[in-house]
Structure formats: structure tokens, C-alpha cells
Write a protein that holds these residues in place. Structure first.
Motif, PDB file in Angstrom:
ATOM      1  N   VAL A   1     -52.785  -7.952  10.664  1.00 13.38           N
ATOM      2  CA  VAL A   1     -53.000  -6.902  11.660  1.00 13.38           C
ATOM      3  C   VAL A   1     -52.849  -5.535  11.010  1.00 13.38           C
ATOM      4  CG1 VAL A   1     -52.182  -5.892  13.829  1.00 13.38           C
ATOM      5  CG2 VAL A   1     -52.157  -8.384  13.518  1.00 13.38           C
ATOM      6  N   ARG A   2     -53.831  -4.677  11.243  1.00 10.07           N
ATOM      7  CA  ARG A   2     -53.757  -3.283  10.817  1.00 10.07           C
ATOM      8  C   ARG A   2     -53.574  -2.420  12.057  1.00 10.07           C
ATOM      9  NH1 ARG A   2     -58.720  -2.372   8.470  1.00 10.07           N
ATOM     10  NH2 ARG A   2     -58.815  -4.451   7.620  1.00 10.07           N
ATOM     11  N   LEU A   3     -52.669  -1.462  11.982  1.00  6.98           N
ATOM     12  CA  LEU A   3     -52.438  -0.556  13.102  1.00  6.98           C
ATOM     13  C   LEU A   3     -53.290   0.702  12.967  1.00  6.98           C
ATOM     14  CD1 LEU A   3     -48.534  -0.722  13.498  1.00  6.98           C
ATOM     15  CD2 LEU A   3     -50.296  -2.085  14.665  1.00  6.98           C
ATOM     16  N   LEU A   4     -53.578   1.317  14.123  1.00  3.49           N
ATOM     17  CA  LEU A   4     -54.337   2.574  14.133  1.00  3.49           C
ATOM     18  C   LEU A   4     -53.565   3.690  13.462  1.00  3.49           C
ATOM     19  CD1 LEU A   4     -55.610   2.448  17.821  1.00  3.49           C
ATOM     20  CD2 LEU A   4     -57.031   2.353  15.767  1.00  3.49           C
ATOM     21  N   ARG A   5     -52.267   3.770  13.801  1.00  5.25           N
ATOM     22  CA  ARG A   5     -51.377   4.799  13.252  1.00  5.25           C
ATOM     23  C   ARG A   5     -50.036   4.166  12.961  1.00  5.25           C
ATOM     24  NH1 ARG A   5     -52.646   7.631  18.203  1.00  5.25           N
ATOM     25  NH2 ARG A   5     -50.477   7.197  18.598  1.00  5.25           N
ATOM     26  N   HIS A   6     -49.250   4.855  12.151  1.00  3.87           N
ATOM     27  CA  HIS A   6     -47.941   4.334  11.774  1.00  3.87           C
ATOM     28  C   HIS A   6     -46.803   5.196  12.315  1.00  3.87           C
ATOM     29  CE1 HIS A   6     -50.757   2.601   8.838  1.00  3.87           C
ATOM     30  NE2 HIS A   6     -50.049   1.521   9.104  1.00  3.87           N
ATOM     31  N   THR A   7     -47.039   5.809  13.455  1.00  5.02           N
ATOM     32  CA  THR A   7     -45.986   6.610  14.062  1.00  5.02           C
ATOM     33  C   THR A   7     -44.947   5.677  14.673  1.00  5.02           C
ATOM     34  OG1 THR A   7     -47.168   6.728  16.167  1.00  5.02           O
ATOM     35  CG2 THR A   7     -47.584   8.501  14.571  1.00  5.02           C
ATOM     36  N   ARG A   8     -43.752   6.189  14.823  1.00  5.01           N
ATOM     37  CA  ARG A   8     -42.651   5.375  15.336  1.00  5.01           C
ATOM     38  C   ARG A   8     -42.980   4.768  16.695  1.00  5.01           C
ATOM     39  NH1 ARG A   8     -37.330   5.645  13.610  1.00  5.01           N
ATOM     40  NH2 ARG A   8     -37.902   7.597  12.630  1.00  5.01           N
ATOM     41  N   ASP A   9     -43.606   5.542  17.580  1.00  2.00           N
ATOM     42  CA  ASP A   9     -43.895   5.020  18.914  1.00  2.00           C
ATOM     43  C   ASP A   9     -44.930   3.902  18.880  1.00  2.00           C
ATOM     44  OD1 ASP A   9     -45.755   7.040  18.197  1.00  2.00           O
ATOM     45  OD2 ASP A   9     -46.325   7.332  20.299  1.00  2.00           O
TER      46      ASP A   9
ATOM     47  N   THR B   1     -43.383 -13.084  12.599  1.00  7.90           N
ATOM     48  CA  THR B   1     -43.986 -11.758  12.440  1.00  7.90           C
ATOM     49  C   THR B   1     -43.371 -11.113  11.212  1.00  7.90           C
ATOM     50  OG1 THR B   1     -44.211 -11.541  14.836  1.00  7.90           O
ATOM     51  CG2 THR B   1     -44.350  -9.514  13.543  1.00  7.90           C
ATOM     52  N   HIS B   2     -44.222 -10.735  10.273  1.00  6.67           N
ATOM     53  CA  HIS B   2     -43.754 -10.102   9.030  1.00  6.67           C
ATOM     54  C   HIS B   2     -44.385  -8.716   8.907  1.00  6.67           C
ATOM     55  CE1 HIS B   2     -42.283 -14.002   7.611  1.00  6.67           C
ATOM     56  NE2 HIS B   2     -43.400 -14.492   8.103  1.00  6.67           N
ATOM     57  N   HIS B   3     -43.564  -7.698   8.723  1.00  5.87           N
ATOM     58  CA  HIS B   3     -44.048  -6.354   8.404  1.00  5.87           C
ATOM     59  C   HIS B   3     -44.230  -6.331   6.893  1.00  5.87           C
ATOM     60  CE1 HIS B   3     -43.344  -1.732   8.727  1.00  5.87           C
ATOM     61  NE2 HIS B   3     -44.610  -2.047   8.587  1.00  5.87           N
ATOM     62  N   ILE B   4     -45.447  -6.105   6.428  1.00  5.92           N
ATOM     63  CA  ILE B   4     -45.759  -6.274   5.010  1.00  5.92           C
ATOM     64  C   ILE B   4     -46.409  -5.019   4.429  1.00  5.92           C
ATOM     65  CG2 ILE B   4     -46.019  -8.774   5.250  1.00  5.92           C
ATOM     66  CD1 ILE B   4     -49.075  -8.346   5.226  1.00  5.92           C
ATOM     67  N   THR B   5     -46.572  -5.034   3.114  1.00  3.26           N
ATOM     68  CA  THR B   5     -47.338  -3.995   2.435  1.00  3.26           C
ATOM     69  C   THR B   5     -48.672  -4.589   2.028  1.00  3.26           C
ATOM     70  OG1 THR B   5     -46.488  -4.577   0.250  1.00  3.26           O
ATOM     71  CG2 THR B   5     -45.229  -2.957   1.521  1.00  3.26           C
TER      72      THR B   5
ATOM     73  N   ASP C   1     -50.697  -4.320   7.911  1.00  3.87           N
ATOM     74  CA  ASP C   1     -49.364  -3.826   8.246  1.00  3.87           C
ATOM     75  C   ASP C   1     -48.445  -4.971   8.656  1.00  3.87           C
ATOM     76  OD1 ASP C   1     -49.982  -1.012   7.905  1.00  3.87           O
ATOM     77  OD2 ASP C   1     -51.215  -1.240   9.709  1.00  3.87           O
ATOM     78  N   TYR C   2     -49.023  -5.997   9.302  1.00  2.00           N
ATOM     79  CA  TYR C   2     -48.261  -7.155   9.761  1.00  2.00           C
ATOM     80  C   TYR C   2     -49.021  -8.426   9.446  1.00  2.00           C
ATOM     81  CZ  TYR C   2     -45.348  -3.905  12.290  1.00  2.00           C
ATOM     82  OH  TYR C   2     -44.484  -2.898  12.595  1.00  2.00           O
TER      83      TYR C   2
END
Length: 147
Positions: free
Chosen positions: A69-77, A95-99, A103-104
């Protein structure tokens, strides 16, 4: 941690329900010192728990898919909203937050490809902040090696 501790962990990874007497015999200790070592490994967090391994197909989860999964933005919210929503989905087992390119990385378990198509279209793609999802269908899972 020494070789005996590693042996204890290897045996417990294969059979978490083994009796202390059998575990002690397998690792070459008497029961009392073996139990003390196991308790120390539990208390220090090396052993985090014991659980049953359930056959996914037997409970209607015969298809395993890894979804990048790629996110649109990486802001905290955006990140917080995505993480709260994705962890609430029972089909997502890890669920893994990855590099890297994603993103996941999610492990998703559903009944079959039709169920995944529905899950992808109506649940996963609609999560907050999702820009793109790339799916990898598992054909076979090999057994893990012990420590």
C-alpha cells in the motif's frame, strides 16, 4: 542467552505445548533448571506468548495475499487514520510499516480470489489516504526455520 536457551526456544517454536519434563529431556537439563530458564525467557520478553496455529483454509481463509500500500501523503493525520482503519479489518492479519516502494505491507487472508476482489474494491482501496495497492497472491508457503 546461551546455547541451551537457544535450544529451548527452538523446541518451543516447534511445540509450544511440550511438557517441561519433555522439554528438559530434549535440551539436556533436569526439569527444575529448565523451568527456571523458560520462566526467565518469558519474564524478559524473549518468549512473548504461546498461541495456536490455525489452518486458514479450515476457517474460510484459504487465500493469502500480500498487499503493498502506498499512501497519498505521509502527514501524521493521514498515517494515523490509515493505521486505525487498517488494523480494524479482520481480513488483514499482519500490517508492516516498511521502507521501499510501498509504505505498508499487509498480509490479507480471505476465502478465495472472488472474496479478495471484493475486499480490495470495497474495503482496502477505500481506506483513508490510500493512493495505490499492489497485490501479490500466495501460491505456496514454505515452513519457517527455527532459531
Amino acid at each position: 542467552m546461551d546455547a541451551v536457551d537457544r535450544s529451548i526456544l527452538a523446541v518451543l517454536e516447534q511445540d509450544g505445548r511440550i511438557s517441561n519434563a519433555d522439554l528438559a529431556a530434549r535440551v539436556g537439563l533436569s526439569p527444575s533448571p529448565c523451568l527456571r530458564r523458560v520462566r526467565r525467557l518469558e519474564e524478559t520478553g524473549v518468549i512473548r506468548g504461546y498461541r495456536a496455529l490455525v489452518d486458514p483454509a479450515a476457517v474460510g481463509r484459504g487465500l493469502r495475499v500480500f498487499a503493498g500500500v502506498r499512501l497519498l501523503r505521509h502527514t501524521r493525520d493521514v498515517v494515523t487514520a490509515f493505521e486505525q482503519a487498517v488494523t480494524a479489518l479482520p481480513e488483514v492479519t499482519h500490517t508492516h510499516h516498511i521502507t521501499g516502494n510501498f509504505d505498508y505491507l499487509l498480509q490479507v487472508e480471505v476465502a478465495d480470489l472472488t472474496a479478495y476482489e471484493d475486499f480490495h474494491a470495497h474495503r482496502l482501496a477505500d481506506l483513508p489516504g490510500v493512493a495505490a495497492v499492489t497485490s501479490y497472491v500466495t501460491m505456496k508457503t514454505l515452513p519457517a526455520q527455527s532459531l
